[in-house]
Scaffold this active site. Structure first.
Site, PDB file in Angstrom:
ATOM      1  N   HIS A  95      45.848  93.195 -28.041  1.00  6.61           N
ATOM      2  CA  HIS A  95      44.814  93.445 -27.020  1.00  6.61           C
ATOM      3  C   HIS A  95      43.845  94.546 -27.437  1.00  6.61           C
ATOM      4  CE1 HIS A  95      47.238  91.129 -24.135  1.00  6.61           C
ATOM      5  NE2 HIS A  95      48.292  91.827 -24.540  1.00  6.61           N
TER       6      HIS A  95
HETATM    7  C1  BDR Z   1      47.008  96.342 -22.186  1.00 12.50           C
HETATM    8  O1  BDR Z   1      48.164  96.917 -21.582  1.00 12.50           O
HETATM    9  C2  BDR Z   1      48.930  97.607 -22.539  1.00 12.50           C
HETATM   10  O2  BDR Z   1      50.227  97.122 -22.583  1.00 12.50           O
HETATM   11  C3  BDR Z   1      48.262  97.439 -23.876  1.00 12.50           C
HETATM   12  O3  BDR Z   1      48.288  98.643 -24.610  1.00 12.50           O
HETATM   13  C4  BDR Z   1      46.863  96.986 -23.557  1.00 12.50           C
HETATM   14  O4  BDR Z   1      45.963  98.086 -23.493  1.00 12.50           O
HETATM   15  C5  BDR Z   1      47.178  94.828 -22.209  1.00 12.50           C
HETATM   16  O5  BDR Z   1      47.304  94.343 -20.906  1.00 12.50           O
END
Ligand code: BDR
Ligand code: CA
Length: 315
Positions: free
Chosen positions: A240
């Protein structure tokens, strides 16, 4: 021209990959990092930012810690993200940092960096938007000075923490609502893009080389992949934060569409949902862009080449 980059983050395994991508990319000059509670509590995310920078030999980059508590709700109402392990980095064997934060006031730190940068500033937020909500409240003069604001957060379609909410927005919905209403033009890199790119474990085979970088990143990414397998039944991850970082480094890498972005803060089923109005009818104006698609192969080529160059530089 090199662009100045400020990173607001809650490391976080995919945050660590995103930070490495930024440090390995000559297009941007990382001028500061601020930390926020999210994947773990603030003490852990700050500790992780500091020890990662020390690991990368980049103790020249100042770190400021920010807010642990969400903007308008108690920490107990929200939750941490278990996929990153008890310490936020999958229990990695990285020594405690010897460097310290330069400030515990992330909004003032970010404002100072923005005001004094000779180069255009990109601010990329890859955690909950708590620090940024306080930044726009406390230092509104810097809003027009930010050249580009990119977030990892939200989902126009399907969520992850709930059917409609993505973790970073769900963790602090009031902060996100405040930021979207602030006048900052947001590039929202949400799950619509990040769930479309599967980073299969085989792409990380080169980390098995026992190099300094390989040992640490093989550990954290194996831990992340193990957790993903329990959710998705496949040995892959969604990177992500590195995807949002890629859009910060290479503007318009993604297909973006103007939208009015808002957040549901109180719905019985929909708290934390980003409502992205791309119709823009009846006088509704856009306050940002939703990212819809990216070429996943191109992203992987960019990510792996920058990380492997960084790995080589560490020896
Ligand atoms: C986001 O949530 C966190 O777990 C990750 O670092 C990312 O920024 C994804 O939903
Ligand atoms: Ca994150």
């Amino acid at each position: 021209m090199t662009r100045a980059l400020l990173i607001d983050t809650d490391p976080g395994i995919d945050d660590a990959v995103a930070i490495a991508l930024a440090l390995g990319s000559p297009e941007v000059n990382v001028i500061g990092i601020s930390t926020v509670g999210g994947n773990s509590g603030l003490a852990a995310t700050t500790n992780n930012a500091l020890r990662l920078l020390e690991f990368f030999g980049r103790t020249d980059i100042p770190v400021a810690s920010g807010y642990d508590e969400p903007y308008r709700r108690a920490k107990t109402e929200t939750g941490y993200e278990p996929v990153h392990g008890h310490d936020g980095l999958g229990g990695v064997d990285l020594p405690a940092p010897t460097i310290k934060v330069v400030s515990t006031d992330a909004p003032a730190f970010l404002a100072d960096k923005i005001r004094n940068s000779p180069d255009p500033v990109t601010l990329v937020a890859i955690g909950p938007l708590t620090n940024i909500a306080h930044l726009v409240d406390q230092h509104p003069d810097v809003i027009p000075m930010i050249d580009r604001f990119v977030i990892m957060g939200g989902a126009a379609r399907t969520g992850n923490v709930t059917p409609v909410a993505e973790f970073n927005i769900w963790h602090d919905p009031e902060a996100a609502k405040r930021v979207f209403a602030s006048g900052l033009v947001t590039v929202m890199v949400g799950l619509d893009v990040t769930h479309s790119v599967k980073t299969h474990e085989s792409l990380w085979n080169w980390l098995k080389d026992c190099s300094k970088f390989g040992k640490v990143f093989d550990h954290i990414l194996t831990s992340y992949t193990n957790t993903y397998e329990t959710f998705y039944g496949e040995r892959m991850t969604h990177q992500h934060d590195a995807l949002a970082m890629a859009e910060a480094i290479w503007p318009n890498l993604m297909v973006l569409e103007p939208a009015h972005i808002d957040v549901e803060c109180s719905g019985e089923l929909t708290t934390g949902m980003t409502v992205t109005d791309t119709r823009l009818r009846n006088g509704v104006k856009s306050n940002g862009f939703v990212a819809w698609t990216i070429d996943g192969d191109d992203f992987h080529a960019k990510l792996m080449s920058r990380l492997s160059a960084l790995a080589k530089s560490l020896g």
